[in-house]
Design a protein around this motif. Structure first.
Motif, PDB file in Angstrom:
ATOM      1  N   PRO A 611       2.671  69.364 -22.561  1.00  0.00           N
ATOM      2  CA  PRO A 611       4.004  69.966 -22.426  1.00  0.00           C
ATOM      3  C   PRO A 611       3.944  71.455 -22.750  1.00  0.00           C
ATOM      4  O   PRO A 611       3.153  71.896 -23.582  1.00  0.00           O
ATOM      5  CB  PRO A 611       4.852  69.204 -23.458  1.00  0.00           C
ATOM      6  N   PHE A 612       4.762  72.231 -22.057  1.00  0.00           N
ATOM      7  CA  PHE A 612       4.860  73.658 -22.352  1.00  0.00           C
ATOM      8  C   PHE A 612       5.431  73.834 -23.756  1.00  0.00           C
ATOM      9  O   PHE A 612       6.219  73.012 -24.234  1.00  0.00           O
ATOM     10  CB  PHE A 612       5.762  74.318 -21.309  1.00  0.00           C
ATOM     11  N   PHE A 629       2.036  74.743 -30.912  1.00  0.00           N
ATOM     12  CA  PHE A 629       1.734  74.033 -29.665  1.00  0.00           C
ATOM     13  C   PHE A 629       1.178  74.975 -28.599  1.00  0.00           C
ATOM     14  O   PHE A 629       0.370  74.572 -27.756  1.00  0.00           O
ATOM     15  CB  PHE A 629       2.979  73.318 -29.141  1.00  0.00           C
ATOM     16  N   ARG A 630       1.609  76.236 -28.634  1.00  0.00           N
ATOM     17  CA  ARG A 630       1.033  77.201 -27.690  1.00  0.00           C
ATOM     18  C   ARG A 630      -0.455  77.409 -27.987  1.00  0.00           C
ATOM     19  O   ARG A 630      -1.279  77.497 -27.064  1.00  0.00           O
ATOM     20  CB  ARG A 630       1.775  78.531 -27.783  1.00  0.00           C
ATOM     21  N   TYR A 631      -0.819  77.472 -29.273  1.00  0.00           N
ATOM     22  CA  TYR A 631      -2.226  77.595 -29.658  1.00  0.00           C
ATOM     23  C   TYR A 631      -3.018  76.386 -29.172  1.00  0.00           C
ATOM     24  O   TYR A 631      -4.141  76.526 -28.657  1.00  0.00           O
ATOM     25  CB  TYR A 631      -2.323  77.740 -31.169  1.00  0.00           C
ATOM     26  N   VAL A 632      -2.432  75.210 -29.312  1.00  0.00           N
ATOM     27  CA  VAL A 632      -3.107  73.985 -28.863  1.00  0.00           C
ATOM     28  C   VAL A 632      -3.354  74.028 -27.360  1.00  0.00           C
ATOM     29  O   VAL A 632      -4.453  73.710 -26.883  1.00  0.00           O
ATOM     30  CB  VAL A 632      -2.282  72.743 -29.257  1.00  0.00           C
ATOM     31  N   ASN A 633      -2.333  74.427 -26.603  1.00  0.00           N
ATOM     32  CA  ASN A 633      -2.480  74.489 -25.142  1.00  0.00           C
ATOM     33  C   ASN A 633      -3.592  75.453 -24.734  1.00  0.00           C
ATOM     34  O   ASN A 633      -4.408  75.144 -23.846  1.00  0.00           O
ATOM     35  CB  ASN A 633      -1.158  74.915 -24.507  1.00  0.00           C
ATOM     36  N   ARG A 634      -3.638  76.610 -25.358  1.00  0.00           N
ATOM     37  CA  ARG A 634      -4.660  77.590 -25.002  1.00  0.00           C
ATOM     38  C   ARG A 634      -6.072  77.090 -25.318  1.00  0.00           C
ATOM     39  O   ARG A 634      -7.001  77.282 -24.529  1.00  0.00           O
ATOM     40  CB  ARG A 634      -4.386  78.891 -25.750  1.00  0.00           C
ATOM     41  N   ILE A 646      -0.347  72.047 -17.414  1.00  0.00           N
ATOM     42  CA  ILE A 646       0.743  72.370 -18.345  1.00  0.00           C
ATOM     43  C   ILE A 646       2.051  72.196 -17.581  1.00  0.00           C
ATOM     44  O   ILE A 646       2.264  72.822 -16.535  1.00  0.00           O
ATOM     45  CB  ILE A 646       0.612  73.798 -18.894  1.00  0.00           C
ATOM     46  N   LEU A 647       2.927  71.352 -18.111  1.00  0.00           N
ATOM     47  CA  LEU A 647       4.188  71.020 -17.448  1.00  0.00           C
ATOM     48  C   LEU A 647       5.334  71.783 -18.102  1.00  0.00           C
ATOM     49  O   LEU A 647       5.634  71.587 -19.283  1.00  0.00           O
ATOM     50  CB  LEU A 647       4.448  69.522 -17.524  1.00  0.00           C
ATOM     51  N   VAL A 648       5.933  72.680 -17.318  1.00  0.00           N
ATOM     52  CA  VAL A 648       7.114  73.416 -17.766  1.00  0.00           C
ATOM     53  C   VAL A 648       8.333  72.635 -17.299  1.00  0.00           C
ATOM     54  O   VAL A 648       8.655  72.602 -16.109  1.00  0.00           O
ATOM     55  CB  VAL A 648       7.129  74.852 -17.200  1.00  0.00           C
ATOM     56  N   SER A 816      11.167  72.771 -12.189  1.00  0.00           N
ATOM     57  CA  SER A 816      10.050  72.611 -13.126  1.00  0.00           C
ATOM     58  C   SER A 816       8.756  73.058 -12.444  1.00  0.00           C
ATOM     59  O   SER A 816       8.659  73.097 -11.215  1.00  0.00           O
ATOM     60  CB  SER A 816       9.936  71.157 -13.575  1.00  0.00           C
ATOM     61  N   VAL A 817       7.761  73.377 -13.268  1.00  0.00           N
ATOM     62  CA  VAL A 817       6.497  73.899 -12.748  1.00  0.00           C
ATOM     63  C   VAL A 817       5.346  73.155 -13.424  1.00  0.00           C
ATOM     64  O   VAL A 817       5.359  72.950 -14.646  1.00  0.00           O
ATOM     65  CB  VAL A 817       6.361  75.417 -12.999  1.00  0.00           C
ATOM     66  N   LEU A 818       4.360  72.759 -12.613  1.00  0.00           N
ATOM     67  CA  LEU A 818       3.135  72.156 -13.127  1.00  0.00           C
ATOM     68  C   LEU A 818       1.976  73.083 -12.776  1.00  0.00           C
ATOM     69  O   LEU A 818       1.677  73.287 -11.598  1.00  0.00           O
ATOM     70  CB  LEU A 818       2.917  70.757 -12.528  1.00  0.00           C
ATOM     71  N   ILE A 819       1.349  73.637 -13.795  1.00  0.00           N
ATOM     72  CA  ILE A 819       0.219  74.551 -13.603  1.00  0.00           C
ATOM     73  C   ILE A 819      -1.059  73.784 -13.907  1.00  0.00           C
ATOM     74  O   ILE A 819      -1.219  73.208 -14.993  1.00  0.00           O
ATOM     75  CB  ILE A 819       0.334  75.787 -14.509  1.00  0.00           C
ATOM     76  N   ILE A 820      -2.012  73.780 -12.967  1.00  0.00           N
ATOM     77  CA  ILE A 820      -3.239  72.984 -13.092  1.00  0.00           C
ATOM     78  C   ILE A 820      -4.450  73.905 -13.112  1.00  0.00           C
ATOM     79  O   ILE A 820      -4.550  74.853 -12.323  1.00  0.00           O
ATOM     80  CB  ILE A 820      -3.357  71.968 -11.934  1.00  0.00           C
ATOM     81  N   GLN A 821      -5.357  73.605 -14.028  1.00  0.00           N
ATOM     82  CA  GLN A 821      -6.635  74.311 -14.122  1.00  0.00           C
ATOM     83  C   GLN A 821      -7.773  73.316 -13.978  1.00  0.00           C
ATOM     84  O   GLN A 821      -7.787  72.280 -14.641  1.00  0.00           O
ATOM     85  CB  GLN A 821      -6.770  75.039 -15.472  1.00  0.00           C
ATOM     86  N   GLN A 822      -8.719  73.635 -13.111  1.00  0.00           N
ATOM     87  CA  GLN A 822      -9.863  72.746 -12.902  1.00  0.00           C
ATOM     88  C   GLN A 822     -10.885  72.921 -14.018  1.00  0.00           C
ATOM     89  O   GLN A 822     -11.108  74.012 -14.520  1.00  0.00           O
ATOM     90  CB  GLN A 822     -10.536  73.029 -11.558  1.00  0.00           C
TER      91      GLN A 822
END
Length: 839
Positions: A611-612, A629-634, A646-648, A816-822
């Motif tokens: 989650p964002f 949570f931002r630190y965790v996402n990064r 990451i789901l906004v 909503s936005v879903l950002i995907i990183q391979q």
């Protein structure tokens, strides 16, 4: 009377005067004076002329001779320095050219040394004696460092697994060499000292070369890599120790025809005194210096000089009694402490000097001594000696490791690979091969054969390691860590994280759009992300006999029960194709990224959804977010073993229910510009497109060929070949997606031809409110024309330039936005763990 007396007194005086005048009469005689004077003047002139000549020589010839000597000296120095730089440049160039083949540096250095050292005019310009002095001095440092890195106490411990393998390989090789080499006439007649020395050299392993090679080939953390390194060091230590002790009995000197018992006793006594003195005194001296110079402070100069003087003293003592200075350095290094600042400083400095200065000179000296003009290629015994010595080293090691491996329970392919790696020889073995010729033990042709055999013991090592990695991959789990590599017949495994019950509706809707068809279905691990506080930590209970903790905090258990009940109720409505799992990431924010990555790896998932860190307020805008949570996402984006999304959430959780009928209850879009992350987003969109209630549109942004942007060079330093390769991958991926989904009418398709990032931004703003969810790739695009400059003003870099615009405050509050990183591949072995196990 008085007058007569005075006359008598004066007469002798006058007589003396007259006599004196008579002596110099030629000057006063007017008749003889001219001839005598002319003759004297001629003699005087001759003397003056000769003196002038002598003085002229003194003034001219002597300074001219000095200048010639200085000119010759400077020329020799310039030639030697130029030769060094030539070797240095060629060694690095050849190593760079051989790097794609994973060859170690000693391979390229040996090749360059053999070539350059046999060029005629280079050989004529350099001094053999100077090279010999430099090589001898450098080998003293090499052996000293080698001795420091050895552990002498392995001799008194019970044999470990690596010691058993080392002993087996050495015994087989030694026995084979002793039985065969005497018949190949490496020397003139049978010589027991040469046979034993050659057999021991073939039994040893160059541990510095092997250790660096295993580390560079990325298998140093695996079980077989650690075993190879430990076994190689043990073999090297035992063989070099026996050679050092054997030198006392059979000292190698040119002038000695017979063993000298007295001299052997002197060397043995000196070596014994050195060993006892070093073992007792060196720990006291080194520990005192280390205690006086703690970590974090520079070492005092006086203490450093004292340490260097002590080391030089213990190394040099046995050489006064005729013992080899090179072997003395090894024996002294063995009993010096390995730990401490001084030892580490010495090892680092000497290794740096060896790699930068000594090795190019060493390999040129090797080529200089291995003179091809004295090589005998037409003699079949030359080639017999070459192949036999290589075969002995290889067969002996492989046979020993296979026998020991059978006793220790190793797989036979790994035992063979272990034996092939242990045949590696190095710098000390090359030095011994050349020294045998220098001391008249062998011919130049035989020494050259030994050098070539040493070269072949190293060349095959990268291929052996490649086979080890290949076998490890076959035995490793074969699950795919990327959505693009996921087979259509394989189930989609997702680690779906949530912060709490407020994400429940979003979680359920996300599971719904991902479920696809019943076969193969999806596996979802719903994971609670809970910060570990002191209050929660106090309620943890360790279970007996199990390495797990039970959470008894009521707030945590109630939250988890609420999430479990809601998700399980959704699954129970239609169990077709959904497998549910529950996980917990209970940790501090510093440790939570690692916990999530471990859970993803253990669960063998292909996608992590986070989650964002910002949540939507009542007015539709996003709040400031949670920094933890931002630190965790990064951190998860950086270290995840699989793809990450990451789901906004801006209204996606407000959708009550996504129908599975074909009335298209939700509109979604995927933006494709290019790059590996966009290809991963397209692969995920392929799973979403299978849902009958989703109306999916793919928007492809292309560079307008009519604008000047298409002809402008890229703003980033990206090679043309890489651009073409990425564009080819983009076209192939899109063509496959188009054929599967667009051609059959399952997905709508739109193209946007844009000139620059400004038009990209304006196009994105026109999508405001048209879709409930937009799927984009995070970044990693080669074609930067359409996104150039957007990174400069993005607020959340973890979302990428496109995701940051779509999740900004200027964009719709209902999209909503879903950002995907391979995932870029786990570890350095292309999907294989660095610490893999094959033994």
């Amino acid at each position: 009377m008085v007058a007569q007396s005075i006359c008598k007194i004066l007469k002798p005086t006058e007589g003396r005067k007259r006599k004196k005048k008579k002596i110099f009469g030629e000057i006063e005689n007017p008749k003889k004076k001219p001839k005598r004077i002319e003759q004297r003047e001629r003699e005087r002139k001759k003397m003056e002329e000769s003196n002038k000549k002598i003085h002229s020589v003194d003034r001219i010839d002597i300074p001219k001779g000095c200048s010639l000597q200085l000119q010759k000296l400077f020329t020799d120095v310039a030639l030697h320095v130029g030769g060094f730089f030539l070797m240095y440049i060629l060694c690095h160039l050849s190593h760079y050219l051989l790097r794609p083949y994973s060859q170690p540096r000693i391979t390229s250095d040996t090749f360059v040394g053999l070539v350059i050292g046999n060029i005629g005019f280079i050989r004529d310009t350099l001094s053999k004696r100077v090279l010999q002095y430099i090589v001898d001095f450098g080998m003293i440092g090499y052996m000293f460092v080698l001795g420091i890195e050895m552990d002498p106490y392995v001799l008194v411990r019970a044999p470990t697994k690596d010691a058993k393998v080392a002993y087996a390989g050495m015994l087989f090789t030694f026995a084979l060499a002793c039985g065969i080499t005497p018949f190949l006439n490496y020397t003139d007649g049978f010589k027991i000292d040469f046979t034993l020395s050659l057999s021991m050299v073939l039994s040893s392993t160059a541990s510095p070369v092997l250790t660096r090679m295993i580390t560079n080939l990325k298998i140093g953390k695996s079980d077989i890599g650690q075993l190879v390194i430990a076994t190689g060091m043990h073999s090297d230590f035992i063989a070099t120790l026996l050679l050092s002790l054997g030198y006392v009995i059979w000292p190698v000197q040119v002038e000695d025809k017979k063993p000298n018992v007295r001299r052997s006793l002197q060397m043995g006594a000196a070596l014994l005194v050195q060993t006892i003195f070093t073992a007792i005194v060196s720990p006291v001296v080194m520990n005192w210096v280390n205690n006086e110079n703690p970590e974090g402070k520079p070492i005092k100069g006086s203490h450093l000089v004292l340490s260097m003087a002590f080391m030089a003293f213990v190394v040099a003592c046995p050489s006064f009694w005729g013992y080899s200075a090179i072997l003395s350095a090894f024996m002294a290094g063995i009993f010096l402490p390995r730990e401490g600042r001084v030892s580490k400083w010495v090892i680092g400095k000497i290794n740096y000097l060896l790699s930068t200065i000594f090795y190019p000179i060493f390999f040129f000296w090797m080529g200089y001594e291995a003179y091809f003009m004295e090589f005998q290629p037409l003699d079949w015994m030359t080639w017999a000696r070459l192949f036999i010595v290589f075969a002995i080293a290889t067969i002996g090691k492989v046979a020993g490791t296979m026998v020991s491996g059978a006793l220790l329970g190793f797989n036979w392919p790994e035992s063979v690979a272990l034996g092939l790696l242990l045949t590696t020889k190095g710098h000390f073995h090359i030095y011994l091969a050349i020294a045998a010729k220098s001391y008249g033990k062998t011919t130049t042709s035989t020494s050259t054969v030994m050098v070539i055999a040493i070269f072949f013991t190293v060349v095959h090592a990268p291929s052996v390691v490649a086979q080890i990695i290949k076998r490890a991959r076959r035995r490793a789990p074969t699950h795919r860590m990327s959505l693009q590599l996921l087979e259509p017949s394989s189930e989609l495994r997702i680690l779906l994280c949530l912060h709490g019950p407020q994400n429940l509706r979003t979680t359920i809707n996300f599971i719904e759009i991902c479920r696809g068809t019943a076969d193969p279905g999806i596996v979802v691990f719903v994971t609670d992300m809970i910060e570990l506080t002191d209050q929660i930590a106090a309620t943890l209970v360790k279970e007996e006999g199990v390495n797990t903790m039970t959470v008894t905090d009521k707030a945590v258990t109630d939250r988890r029960d609420q999430v479990t009940a809601a998700v399980q109720a959704y699954v129970d409505e239609d169990e077709t194709g959904i497998t549910l799992g529950r996980l917990l990431a209970l940790s501090t924010f510093n440790g939570m990224p690692q916990d999530i990555c471990i859970l993803a790896e253990d669960s063998m998932v292909a996608l992590i959804i986070l989650p964002f860190h910002k949540t939507q307020g009542a007015d539709g805008t996003l709040d400031g977010g949670h920094s933890g949570f931002r630190y965790v996402n990064r951190k998860v984006l950086r270290n995840a073993p699989c793809s990450v999304g990451i789901l906004v959430d801006r209204g996606f959780g407000l959708i009550e229910k996504i129908s599975r009928s074909h009335d298209h209850s939700i509109d979604m879009a995927v933006i494709f510009i290019g790059g590996k992350d966009d290809r991963e987003a397209l692969a995920y969109a392929g799973h979403v497109a299978q849902h009958p209630g989703v109306k999916l549109t793919i928007l492809r942004f292309l560079v307008d060929s009519s604008s000047d942007a298409s002809s402008r060079p890229s703003h980033y330093q990206v090679s043309r070949a890489l651009q073409e390769e990425e564009m080819k991958l983009d076209d192939e991926c899109f063509a496959k997606f188009y054929e599967r989904h667009v051609a059959i009418g399952q997905v709508a398709y739109m193209e946007k031809h844009l000139a620059n990032s400004s038009e990209t931004y304006n196009t994105l703003m026109t999508l405001d409110g048209q879709y409930s969810l937009i799927i984009v790739g995070r970044g990693e695009r080669v074609n930067t024309v359409l996104t150039f400059g957007m990174n400069d003003w993005q607020k959340c870099p973890e979302l990428g330039p496109i995701g940051d615009v779509l999740s900004g405050s200027e964009f719709s509050v209902k999209t909503s936005v879903l950002i995907i990183q391979q995932n870029s591949g786990k570890g350095e072995l292309d999907g294989l763990d660095d610490d893999f196990s094959v033994m």
